[in-house]
Design an enzyme around this catalytic site. Sequence first.
Site, PDB file in Angstrom:
ATOM      1  N   SER A  37       0.843  -1.187   0.000  1.00 16.33           N
ATOM      2  CA  SER A  37       0.000   0.000   0.000  1.00 16.33           C
ATOM      3  C   SER A  37       0.886   1.247   0.000  1.00 16.33           C
ATOM      4  O   SER A  37       1.705   1.415  -0.911  1.00 16.33           O
ATOM      5  CB  SER A  37      -0.965  -0.030   1.186  1.00 16.33           C
ATOM      6  N   ILE A  61     -14.060 -16.372  -7.818  1.00 17.47           N
ATOM      7  CA  ILE A  61     -12.861 -15.549  -7.960  1.00 17.47           C
ATOM      8  C   ILE A  61     -12.731 -15.086  -9.408  1.00 17.47           C
ATOM      9  O   ILE A  61     -12.786 -15.911 -10.331  1.00 17.47           O
ATOM     10  CB  ILE A  61     -11.594 -16.325  -7.560  1.00 17.47           C
ATOM     11  N   ASP A  93      -8.769  -5.854  -4.828  1.00 19.11           N
ATOM     12  CA  ASP A  93      -8.311  -4.814  -3.915  1.00 19.11           C
ATOM     13  C   ASP A  93      -9.399  -3.761  -3.725  1.00 19.11           C
ATOM     14  O   ASP A  93      -9.840  -3.139  -4.687  1.00 19.11           O
ATOM     15  CB  ASP A  93      -7.035  -4.173  -4.458  1.00 19.11           C
ATOM     16  N   ASP A 115     -12.341 -17.007 -16.536  1.00 22.51           N
ATOM     17  CA  ASP A 115     -11.061 -17.680 -16.316  1.00 22.51           C
ATOM     18  C   ASP A 115     -11.158 -19.194 -16.414  1.00 22.51           C
ATOM     19  O   ASP A 115     -10.196 -19.904 -16.127  1.00 22.51           O
ATOM     20  CB  ASP A 115     -10.460 -17.276 -14.962  1.00 22.51           C
ATOM     21  N   HIS A 149      -6.955  -5.938  -0.241  1.00 25.70           N
ATOM     22  CA  HIS A 149      -5.871  -4.969  -0.131  1.00 25.70           C
ATOM     23  C   HIS A 149      -4.741  -5.497   0.754  1.00 25.70           C
ATOM     24  O   HIS A 149      -4.873  -5.550   1.977  1.00 25.70           O
ATOM     25  CB  HIS A 149      -6.394  -3.644   0.418  1.00 25.70           C
TER      26      HIS A 149
END
Length: 533
Positions: free
Chosen positions: A191, A269, A403, A263, A443
Amino acid sequence: MRLHALPLSALCASIASAQTSYHNPSSACSSIASSFHYPDVTVNFAHYLPAGTNISLDQTGVLASCGRPSQVVSVDICRVAMFVKTSAISNITLEAWLPTNWTGRFLSTGNGGLSGCIQYEDVAYGADFGFATVGANSGHNGTRGMAFYENSEVVADFSYRSVHTGVVVGKALTKAYYEKDFKKSYYLGCSTGGRQGFKEVQDFPEDFDGVVLGAPALAFNNLSSWSGSFLLKTGPTNSSTWLNPAEWALVHADILTQCDGIDGVKDGIIEDPQLCAYTPANLLCSPGNTSTACLSSAQVSTVRQVFEPYYGENGSLIFPRMQPGSELSDAFIYYTGQPFPYTTDWMRYAILNDTTWNASELNSYYAALASERSPADISTWKGDLSAFQKKGGKILHYHGQADSIITSANSPRYYEYVAETMGLPPRDLDAFYRFFRIGGMDHCAGGVGAWQIGQTLASTAGGTLDAQHNVLLRMVEWVEQGGAPETVTGVKFVNDTASLGVDFVRNHCKYPLRNHCKDPANYRSPGAWECVQ
């Protein structure tokens, strides 16, 4: 499924050809408090702490906001706390944790948000692995930015000087304490810590041999304005445009319906959100429908705006879009209908020096002004990393693809900017700079993906401690043995609890490759996935 956990003490021995220990480390620690002298440095104390010590940390005043009341020390260390003057009107608090079983390596850690909080968990992590480790408070205390007000020196500490000064002083202290120089120097941060690490690479390339940088807050001023722009898009909580957390859950389910299978498998996900061209039109309520299972036209418009890039009046990009997939978290962060405090603080105290500025006033003018002023060159958007490249430095950059604080779209943008600036395609950048997208990671940590990659102390609990599963150890191997990573392996524990066992393991791909499932029936196995163009 469970992964073998190797004791840290055994691991440190395995990754170091030799370690330094002291016959009487307690005496050595006590003496360093009076024997160490360096310009503008005052040693507050030096305490020898045996393994297992639970340190009570200062939580008085604004330090309570740091949320770090204590930290367990897992190895024998000498803890040295220092006051370091950085200018006539600024200073940093610096700590060095010097392990008795030293590997000959030095490590610096970073910070987060606007915070003036030493990240003791990262300092402890480095010391556990045998690094002489430092951490600083970035020039102020607490998690807010009031200290920046009419003090450009404190801003400079936050931008770059705290980390760089900590490295210079920390290396001198390390040499004095162990009576020999360090062998290699490393950095670990995420970060703001990721941005601080890139600032070091850009402006102080001699400081480190290898850096591990997560979710970096690059283009910092524009990021701050972008973070504040969501209030303008959602409106306050009493507005017809605002969505509550339950309504954002509807959006999330719709996003997965449209994009989860891109995917190769529907597992909750989104491995590459850049491929997700989400449209919320299906959530629009039919005329007369007052169900809570759909959204009003005003709310649908909000959702569409939230997932659009943030542009200035002249059409220039301020910051890329928020990636689809983070909305369950962002319902409690950016989409709350309240001002984002970091944006307010940065604009009030660092850009405008105007304590009356209100978050509702944010517009393209203020965003452009912040970008133009960029105090202490905090933007950290330089594409020429050739000095770091030439000295043999290595960069392992990672970013979670869910994130909720810094959109994952910003990291590929910076990577490509470096490639274009240096005239190096990925196959050539690979020699010193590798970027990995971590599917489902929030994050810096957490999320639905295999997010535990050895980036934090918490991410090592119950996991395999080797270079393939640990980005810090991978960086050591890359620098010292030439073992550059092709993938980074992450682990997801059941309910994020190591004692419950492993949910799944997944290899994360080196950019510009992306993860694709070739064997959906066995998607929990890393062998079911491949890296493709």
